[in-house]
Design a protein around this motif. Sequence first.
Motif, PDB file in Angstrom:
ATOM      1  N   SER A  62       0.817  -1.213   0.000  1.00 24.44           N
ATOM      2  CA  SER A  62       0.000   0.000   0.000  1.00 24.44           C
ATOM      3  C   SER A  62       0.855   1.270   0.000  1.00 24.44           C
ATOM      4  O   SER A  62       0.347   2.347  -0.301  1.00 24.44           O
ATOM      5  N   ASP A  63       2.109   1.157   0.357  1.00 28.88           N
ATOM      6  CA  ASP A  63       3.007   2.322   0.328  1.00 28.88           C
ATOM      7  C   ASP A  63       4.268   1.925  -0.436  1.00 28.88           C
ATOM      8  O   ASP A  63       5.088   1.146   0.075  1.00 28.88           O
ATOM      9  N   PRO A  64       4.444   2.447  -1.650  1.00 30.36           N
ATOM     10  CA  PRO A  64       5.614   2.058  -2.462  1.00 30.36           C
ATOM     11  C   PRO A  64       6.942   2.318  -1.751  1.00 30.36           C
ATOM     12  O   PRO A  64       7.902   1.571  -1.951  1.00 30.36           O
ATOM     13  N   VAL A  65       7.005   3.371  -0.926  1.00 31.90           N
ATOM     14  CA  VAL A  65       8.254   3.653  -0.203  1.00 31.90           C
ATOM     15  C   VAL A  65       8.593   2.476   0.707  1.00 31.90           C
ATOM     16  O   VAL A  65       9.731   2.017   0.764  1.00 31.90           O
ATOM     17  N   CYS A  66       7.596   1.965   1.408  1.00 33.32           N
ATOM     18  CA  CYS A  66       7.816   0.832   2.311  1.00 33.32           C
ATOM     19  C   CYS A  66       8.153  -0.422   1.500  1.00 33.32           C
ATOM     20  O   CYS A  66       9.093  -1.151   1.810  1.00 33.32           O
ATOM     21  N   ALA A  67       7.351  -0.660   0.469  1.00 38.30           N
ATOM     22  CA  ALA A  67       7.525  -1.889  -0.316  1.00 38.30           C
ATOM     23  C   ALA A  67       8.919  -1.963  -0.918  1.00 38.30           C
ATOM     24  O   ALA A  67       9.518  -3.041  -0.992  1.00 38.30           O
ATOM     25  N   MET A  68       9.455  -0.807  -1.301  1.00 40.83           N
ATOM     26  CA  MET A  68      10.756  -0.798  -1.969  1.00 40.83           C
ATOM     27  C   MET A  68      11.922  -0.748  -0.987  1.00 40.83           C
ATOM     28  O   MET A  68      12.996  -1.287  -1.256  1.00 40.83           O
ATOM     29  N   SER A  69      11.733  -0.088   0.162  1.00 43.97           N
ATOM     30  CA  SER A  69      12.885   0.169   1.036  1.00 43.97           C
ATOM     31  C   SER A  69      12.998  -0.794   2.211  1.00 43.97           C
ATOM     32  O   SER A  69      14.080  -0.952   2.782  1.00 43.97           O
ATOM     33  N   ALA A  70      11.916  -1.433   2.590  1.00 49.20           N
ATOM     34  CA  ALA A  70      11.971  -2.283   3.784  1.00 49.20           C
ATOM     35  C   ALA A  70      12.874  -3.491   3.532  1.00 49.20           C
ATOM     36  O   ALA A  70      12.731  -4.184   2.524  1.00 49.20           O
ATOM     37  N   THR A  71      13.773  -3.727   4.441  1.00 51.20           N
ATOM     38  CA  THR A  71      14.666  -4.883   4.313  1.00 51.20           C
ATOM     39  C   THR A  71      14.146  -6.081   5.092  1.00 51.20           C
ATOM     40  O   THR A  71      14.604  -7.197   4.915  1.00 51.20           O
ATOM     41  N   ASN A  72      13.203  -5.838   5.970  1.00 50.46           N
ATOM     42  CA  ASN A  72      12.633  -6.915   6.781  1.00 50.46           C
ATOM     43  C   ASN A  72      11.120  -6.802   6.711  1.00 50.46           C
ATOM     44  O   ASN A  72      10.544  -5.802   7.158  1.00 50.46           O
ATOM     45  N   LYS A  73      10.476  -7.802   6.163  1.00 49.97           N
ATOM     46  CA  LYS A  73       9.024  -7.768   6.022  1.00 49.97           C
ATOM     47  C   LYS A  73       8.378  -8.924   6.776  1.00 49.97           C
ATOM     48  O   LYS A  73       7.335  -9.438   6.374  1.00 49.97           O
ATOM     49  N   THR A  74       8.996  -9.316   7.869  1.00 46.82           N
ATOM     50  CA  THR A  74       8.463 -10.410   8.674  1.00 46.82           C
ATOM     51  C   THR A  74       7.992  -9.861  10.022  1.00 46.82           C
ATOM     52  O   THR A  74       8.688  -9.071  10.660  1.00 46.82           O
ATOM     53  N   SER A  75       6.836 -10.283  10.454  1.00 47.08           N
ATOM     54  CA  SER A  75       6.261  -9.836  11.719  1.00 47.08           C
ATOM     55  C   SER A  75       7.180 -10.150  12.901  1.00 47.08           C
ATOM     56  O   SER A  75       7.869 -11.171  12.929  1.00 47.08           O
ATOM     57  N   ASP A  76       7.160  -9.270  13.907  1.00 51.48           N
ATOM     58  CA  ASP A  76       7.957  -9.463  15.129  1.00 51.48           C
ATOM     59  C   ASP A  76       7.187 -10.208  16.220  1.00 51.48           C
ATOM     60  O   ASP A  76       7.674 -10.326  17.346  1.00 51.48           O
ATOM     61  N   THR A  77       5.992 -10.694  15.918  1.00 53.83           N
ATOM     62  CA  THR A  77       5.167 -11.297  16.971  1.00 53.83           C
ATOM     63  C   THR A  77       5.825 -12.542  17.559  1.00 53.83           C
ATOM     64  O   THR A  77       5.888 -12.702  18.781  1.00 53.83           O
ATOM     65  N   PHE A  78       6.305 -13.418  16.682  1.00 48.58           N
ATOM     66  CA  PHE A  78       6.966 -14.633  17.168  1.00 48.58           C
ATOM     67  C   PHE A  78       8.429 -14.600  16.754  1.00 48.58           C
ATOM     68  O   PHE A  78       8.750 -14.797  15.572  1.00 48.58           O
ATOM     69  N   VAL A  79       9.268 -14.335  17.712  1.00 49.68           N
ATOM     70  CA  VAL A  79      10.709 -14.373  17.458  1.00 49.68           C
ATOM     71  C   VAL A  79      11.341 -15.244  18.534  1.00 49.68           C
ATOM     72  O   VAL A  79      10.870 -15.299  19.674  1.00 49.68           O
ATOM     73  N   GLY A  80      12.400 -15.939  18.154  1.00 46.93           N
ATOM     74  CA  GLY A  80      13.059 -16.819  19.105  1.00 46.93           C
ATOM     75  C   GLY A  80      13.818 -17.893  18.355  1.00 46.93           C
ATOM     76  O   GLY A  80      13.828 -17.920  17.127  1.00 46.93           O
ATOM     77  N   SER A  81      14.456 -18.738  19.119  1.00 44.23           N
ATOM     78  CA  SER A  81      15.201 -19.825  18.503  1.00 44.23           C
ATOM     79  C   SER A  81      15.340 -20.953  19.503  1.00 44.23           C
ATOM     80  O   SER A  81      15.420 -20.716  20.717  1.00 44.23           O
TER      81      SER A  81
END
Length: 254
Positions: free
Chosen positions: A69-88
């Motif tokens: 929905s925002d070309p600036v975000c779509a083009m510049s974002a290097t991480n497009k994964t949700s932060d809800t579940f993070v861990g290892s």
Amino acid sequence: MQQRNLWTALSILALATTVACGGGGEGGGDAPAAAPAAPAFDPATAGNVSGMVMFDGELPAGEELMMNSDPVCAMSATNKTSDTFVGSDGHLGNVFVYVKEGLEGQRFPPASGNVELNQQGCRYTPHVMGIRVGQTLTITNSDPTLHNIHASPSANDEFNMGQPIQGMTFERTFDTAEVMVPFKCDVHGWMNAYIGVLDHPYFAITGTDGMFDLNALPPGDYVIEAWHESLGTQTQNVTVATGQTADVSFTFAQ
Ligand SMILES: [Cu+2]
């Protein structure tokens, strides 16, 4: 006679002013400095809480954030994964762990420095954070696109501030303890963050290793709560003894 009374009154007033100002000594007429906040307890008696937050089972895959929905975000974002579940390896990150009960009525020195919340790559950094009552939150837009920072507290005042220009900053404080205050961006529906507001310094956010430390606690009995944005909350009771580190670990599951 009237003139003499006037001079007498002025003399008394001058004397009173001199006394009130401390006789013109140090301070240059400034208001008396507030007494420094005394520690609520003797630090030599402190103990610690340390632990880990685990996730039972396979951690859900991070959701892909649709930024089209925002070309600036779509083009510049290097991480497009949700932060809800993070861990290892069964460890869960982005969990807010804090002393929920046991510190009532105690006062602690105010925090030094600001807490920073950045909007970068069309996401919030950090995603989960903590702040003290009265401590300044500095919110920055590092992106060349419009964000608006919209906080929806229940105990504090709501605010909603647009930041259309890259590099803009905005400062805010919170008056009341509240776990958690949600943030979102009304322009980009995938942007959200959470901040825990506390009137004491005993909180931590787990990293991807799930570890947390709550150090230098007064000895006593506490309720420790672990909060996760999707998995809810868990609490445990713990007793902190002088010079000891109590282990408190949590396991979440879906
Ligand atoms: Cu935004």
